[in-house]
Design a protein around this motif. Sequence first.
Motif, PDB file in Angstrom:
ATOM      1  N   GLU A 134       0.600  -1.462  -0.390  1.00  0.00           N
ATOM      2  CA  GLU A 134      -0.404  -0.057   0.007  1.00  0.00           C
ATOM      3  C   GLU A 134       0.834   1.038   0.086  1.00  0.00           C
ATOM      4  O   GLU A 134       0.463   2.101  -0.984  1.00  0.00           O
ATOM      5  CB  GLU A 134      -0.933  -0.240   1.647  1.00  0.00           C
ATOM      6  CG  GLU A 134      -1.728  -1.220   1.561  1.00  0.00           C
ATOM      7  CD  GLU A 134      -2.744  -0.900   0.030  1.00  0.00           C
ATOM      8  OE1 GLU A 134      -3.301   0.084  -0.465  1.00  0.00           O
ATOM      9  OE2 GLU A 134      -3.197  -1.866  -0.698  1.00  0.00           O
ATOM     10  N   ARG A 137       1.675   1.856  -3.731  1.00  0.00           N
ATOM     11  CA  ARG A 137       0.954   2.502  -3.867  1.00  0.00           C
ATOM     12  C   ARG A 137       0.632   3.887  -3.749  1.00  0.00           C
ATOM     13  O   ARG A 137       0.702   4.306  -4.791  1.00  0.00           O
ATOM     14  CB  ARG A 137      -0.228   1.172  -4.181  1.00  0.00           C
ATOM     15  CG  ARG A 137      -1.417   1.952  -5.041  1.00  0.00           C
ATOM     16  CD  ARG A 137      -2.864   1.563  -5.201  1.00  0.00           C
ATOM     17  NE  ARG A 137      -2.781  -0.441  -4.972  1.00  0.00           N
ATOM     18  CZ  ARG A 137      -2.608  -1.171  -4.026  1.00  0.00           C
ATOM     19  NH1 ARG A 137      -2.662  -1.169  -3.190  1.00  0.00           N
ATOM     20  NH2 ARG A 137      -2.857  -2.621  -4.298  1.00  0.00           N
ATOM     21  N   ALA A 138       0.341   3.874  -2.664  1.00  0.00           N
ATOM     22  CA  ALA A 138       0.118   5.398  -2.350  1.00  0.00           C
ATOM     23  C   ALA A 138       1.792   6.870  -3.148  1.00  0.00           C
ATOM     24  O   ALA A 138       1.731   7.596  -3.600  1.00  0.00           O
ATOM     25  CB  ALA A 138       0.209   5.623  -1.016  1.00  0.00           C
ATOM     26  N   ASP A 140       3.412   5.496  -5.736  1.00  0.00           N
ATOM     27  CA  ASP A 140       3.145   5.475  -6.980  1.00  0.00           C
ATOM     28  C   ASP A 140       2.269   6.299  -7.470  1.00  0.00           C
ATOM     29  O   ASP A 140       2.626   7.296  -8.484  1.00  0.00           O
ATOM     30  CB  ASP A 140       2.659   4.454  -7.409  1.00  0.00           C
ATOM     31  CG  ASP A 140       4.043   3.348  -7.596  1.00  0.00           C
ATOM     32  OD1 ASP A 140       5.364   4.031  -7.480  1.00  0.00           O
ATOM     33  OD2 ASP A 140       3.770   2.077  -7.925  1.00  0.00           O
ATOM     34  N   GLU A 141       1.467   6.595  -6.287  1.00  0.00           N
ATOM     35  CA  GLU A 141       0.255   7.662  -7.092  1.00  0.00           C
ATOM     36  C   GLU A 141       0.508   8.969  -6.772  1.00  0.00           C
ATOM     37  O   GLU A 141      -0.038   9.543  -7.854  1.00  0.00           O
ATOM     38  CB  GLU A 141      -1.198   7.249  -6.092  1.00  0.00           C
ATOM     39  CG  GLU A 141      -2.209   5.946  -6.268  1.00  0.00           C
ATOM     40  CD  GLU A 141      -3.271   6.312  -5.804  1.00  0.00           C
ATOM     41  OE1 GLU A 141      -3.750   6.688  -4.187  1.00  0.00           O
ATOM     42  OE2 GLU A 141      -3.950   5.080  -5.910  1.00  0.00           O
ATOM     43  N   LEU A 142       1.769   9.199  -5.740  1.00  0.00           N
ATOM     44  CA  LEU A 142       1.224  10.944  -5.241  1.00  0.00           C
ATOM     45  C   LEU A 142       2.876  11.102  -6.488  1.00  0.00           C
ATOM     46  O   LEU A 142       2.836  11.802  -6.502  1.00  0.00           O
ATOM     47  CB  LEU A 142       1.831  10.568  -3.876  1.00  0.00           C
ATOM     48  CG  LEU A 142       3.396  12.025  -3.430  1.00  0.00           C
ATOM     49  CD1 LEU A 142       2.170  13.004  -3.878  1.00  0.00           C
ATOM     50  CD2 LEU A 142       4.169  11.797  -2.585  1.00  0.00           C
ATOM     51  N   ALA A 144       2.381  10.161  -9.468  1.00  0.00           N
ATOM     52  CA  ALA A 144       1.635  10.298 -10.536  1.00  0.00           C
ATOM     53  C   ALA A 144       0.924  11.591 -11.016  1.00  0.00           C
ATOM     54  O   ALA A 144       0.948  12.330 -10.991  1.00  0.00           O
ATOM     55  CB  ALA A 144       0.552   9.229 -11.401  1.00  0.00           C
ATOM     56  N   TYR A 145       0.394  11.868  -9.394  1.00  0.00           N
ATOM     57  CA  TYR A 145       0.089  13.521  -8.755  1.00  0.00           C
ATOM     58  C   TYR A 145       0.876  14.586  -9.169  1.00  0.00           C
ATOM     59  O   TYR A 145       1.328  15.212  -9.960  1.00  0.00           O
ATOM     60  CB  TYR A 145      -0.407  13.427  -7.911  1.00  0.00           C
ATOM     61  CG  TYR A 145      -1.812  14.653  -7.528  1.00  0.00           C
ATOM     62  CD1 TYR A 145      -2.447  15.224  -7.912  1.00  0.00           C
ATOM     63  CD2 TYR A 145      -0.517  15.598  -5.986  1.00  0.00           C
ATOM     64  CE1 TYR A 145      -3.370  16.386  -7.049  1.00  0.00           C
ATOM     65  CE2 TYR A 145      -0.960  16.574  -6.256  1.00  0.00           C
ATOM     66  CZ  TYR A 145      -2.432  17.278  -6.254  1.00  0.00           C
ATOM     67  OH  TYR A 145      -2.864  18.084  -6.336  1.00  0.00           O
ATOM     68  N   GLN A 148       1.728  14.994 -12.986  1.00  0.00           N
ATOM     69  CA  GLN A 148       0.205  15.261 -14.018  1.00  0.00           C
ATOM     70  C   GLN A 148      -0.100  17.141 -12.334  1.00  0.00           C
ATOM     71  O   GLN A 148      -0.595  17.943 -14.106  1.00  0.00           O
ATOM     72  CB  GLN A 148      -1.183  14.622 -12.977  1.00  0.00           C
ATOM     73  CG  GLN A 148      -2.529  15.813 -13.544  1.00  0.00           C
ATOM     74  CD  GLN A 148      -2.966  14.612 -12.799  1.00  0.00           C
ATOM     75  OE1 GLN A 148      -3.611  13.448 -12.452  1.00  0.00           O
ATOM     76  NE2 GLN A 148      -4.694  15.005 -13.865  1.00  0.00           N
TER      77      GLN A 148
END
Length: 883
Positions: A134, A137-138, A140-142, A144-145, A148
């Motif tokens: 997890e 995953r967090a 990776d999302e951060l 990506a954010y 972006q």
Amino acid sequence: MVATSPRAPTWQPEINAHSRELLAALVASSSDAIVTKTLDGIVTSWNPAAERIFGYAAEEIIGQPIQLLLPPDRLSEEQAILRQIRQGVRVEHFETLRVCKNGIQIAVSVTVSPILNEQGDVIGASKIARDITEKRRAEDELRAYRTQLQRQISTTTGELSAIVQTAANAIITTDGEGRIDVFNPAAEEMFGWSHSEMRGNTVACLLPELEAQAHQQYFRQTDTAVRYRSIGVKREVRARRRNGETFPISIALGHTRLAGDQPYFVAFITDITAQRAIEEDLRHAKEQAEAAMRAKASFLANMSHEIRTPMNAIIGFSELVLADASVAGTAREHVQTVHQSAKDLLCIINDILDYSKIEGGKTELERLPFSLTRLLRDVLRLLDQEARHKHLTLQVEVGSGVPAICLGDPTRIRQILLNLVGNAIKFTHAGSITLQLETMDDGQIHFAVRDTGIGMTEEQLDRVFELFTQADVSTTRRFGGTGLGTTICRNLVELMHGKIWAESSYGAGSTFHFTLPLPAVHNPGTPVRLPTDDYELSARAPRAFRILLAEDVATNARLVMLRLSQLGHEVIWQDSGHGAVDACLKEDFDVVLMDVMMPDMDGLEATRAIRMMRPSDAAYLPIIALTASVLPEDHRRCREAGMDAVLGKPIDLAEILQQMETLVPAGRGRFNPTLAADATQDLPAALAPLAQLVNLPRALRLWGDAQVYRLALEEFCTAHGSDGQRIVQQLDTAPELGRRMAHTLKGVAANLQLSAIAKLASAVDAAIKADNLAQARQCAQQLQLDFDQLLELVELTRSSTPAADTAAAAPATQQEEVPQLLQALRSGLESANPDDVRGLLSHLATLLGSDAVQPLLVAVQHFDFDQASTLTDSLILNWQGQA
């Protein structure tokens, strides 16, 4: 002697067993997987967390190689880890992938430590594995954010730059000191300066000299709240181009904060030269239209008045002829026709005159107590005969909450009711007309005139309050009239701040509604304004004020200053609006007399600036407008600008004195020294010691009774005798609390004619405001010395002042009422409504004598309810002492 080896303590096995149990419990309860293995990678232990994370039960994995958990591409990791373990090296927080029993790969953070035997040799490895899926995953999302967000910022920055560069409006940004950062092409074209020339300069160079000085002062304000009052508000100023030409602009200001909490301002600027030209044309056209309207209204009014005179003669003389019994037959019918036609024509003239007065802004409303029930009776009496002639029932229904006595304009209300009820009779053939009154939740009175007449269609209802409109064209011929009646009613209702509307069903009747704010008056004799005998208008007022006079005509200023100075007031003169604003920000005044028409900055603009720039915690400053204009719209603009009253020119001194005394809050000003000159009464010998600190002639002139005044002084000393000392104590810990004490003290002392104490309290107040605590301390210490002296002097008067026989004039049976009346008065004063206590004061005056009650009346009339309560308490104490 044979040496023996030391024996282990008998309690050592128990401790070892306990440690093993504790370790086992920790391993079993851990949320991380804890695994032991041999140096060949064979699993030797497997805790519950390992079962939960990897899916293998202990019996499935113990004895198996740890490689079962490794992905095929990571088999070499285990060999590398075991090599480091054999060397006694610990592997910490190694992040990798592992395979669960179900084949799913998870991210783990692994820490592997060597296991040593008693000799210090490495015999195995202990591994702690934490599931970080997890977390990965967090992360990776951060990432990506962030990617972006950076892309969006880049895009937005580009778009914003393109907008700024291509915007039709000039866009200028500055830092907190007013230095320019962005100066877009539209700004370059508007002002004639390039971005490179303006960057780093202040916006003051884009303004004419006066506006530039005001702008620089604006940015020097220490109160940051003042600087941000223009945020989000459009304002218009004059700007200057590079060639020196000035022109009008409209500015919309935005604000944000950058890193480090640094302020950043964005100004959107529009050249409104063309708009101003259009507005000027429109204003000129509007003025021409208004002039034509005024000329028309004046013509109608003059013609109506000219026609009214002969019409009154026609009606009067025709009535005389009809009263002559010798006139009969056809001649009488002719005279009756002339009489009725003249009355109809007079009604038309009255409507035209009323409308022209309303249209011309010449309608003046009264505000006085009147009997609502009597007004309704008069309306019904005037219209009853007409209703009877048509066999109609005329009735009135009044709700239980409608007050009998109201405050308003009875003449105009009667006119509205006569018009609406008269219309209802005119357009009703059979049935009834009902006039209903009730009190609404907000206290307004709701009037409804309901009839069973011809009614109106929806189209007719929409136009019923328009000029020259009746139900339709045919009704004008059938029923007569001008079509002005309902329009006049609407205008009058709106002038009195009410609402009017209508409901109707074609063929089934109509109901006309209107609401008016008509406050109830509990005492019919209550005056609307303060009676003129509260103070002598022609010569003096009870308080002397520090007055700021803003007047650009020196002759007018000299006259006002001379007259007011003669009456004991201090007048400071400024000949411009700018001067008045500066004076109000630097000095303390009780009231401002502001001329409306002044060059450079007029009185309206100066008033708005004073209201905006004065500190929020400053005492309220009344501003009275002085103007030669009589137009209602000009007076309305004065009040909208923040002025409290509007007085006409030439100046009426009595009116100025009355307005100042009414508007300046209690406790402000000082007692007028001109009053002492006329004090002719003999001073009571018992109060003589007080003359050192008290102006006794003025005190007795105001309080009216020596004993009541002495008791008030005594109570004042009890409540405030240590205030000087308390203020000194507060200066070290809470100076603002000390300032409030001084502020309260100066008003109370002034009411008791203790001018020295009031002056010292005012000095303490001012010193604390200026943050001069040393000066405040010195004044407060002197204040306490004066209090000590006052306490001694009041004590000297205690035994020598004869008790006033307050109730001597009242019969013994009525004297028993006094304590109850005084207690009722004390409770009534808490409502802060003069109407609630005037009846009690009147009754007490008959029992105690007017002299004893006069100071109370003065305090209530000036809305000084704190002083009135103090006086009442003194009367209660005095009465109890006599009992």
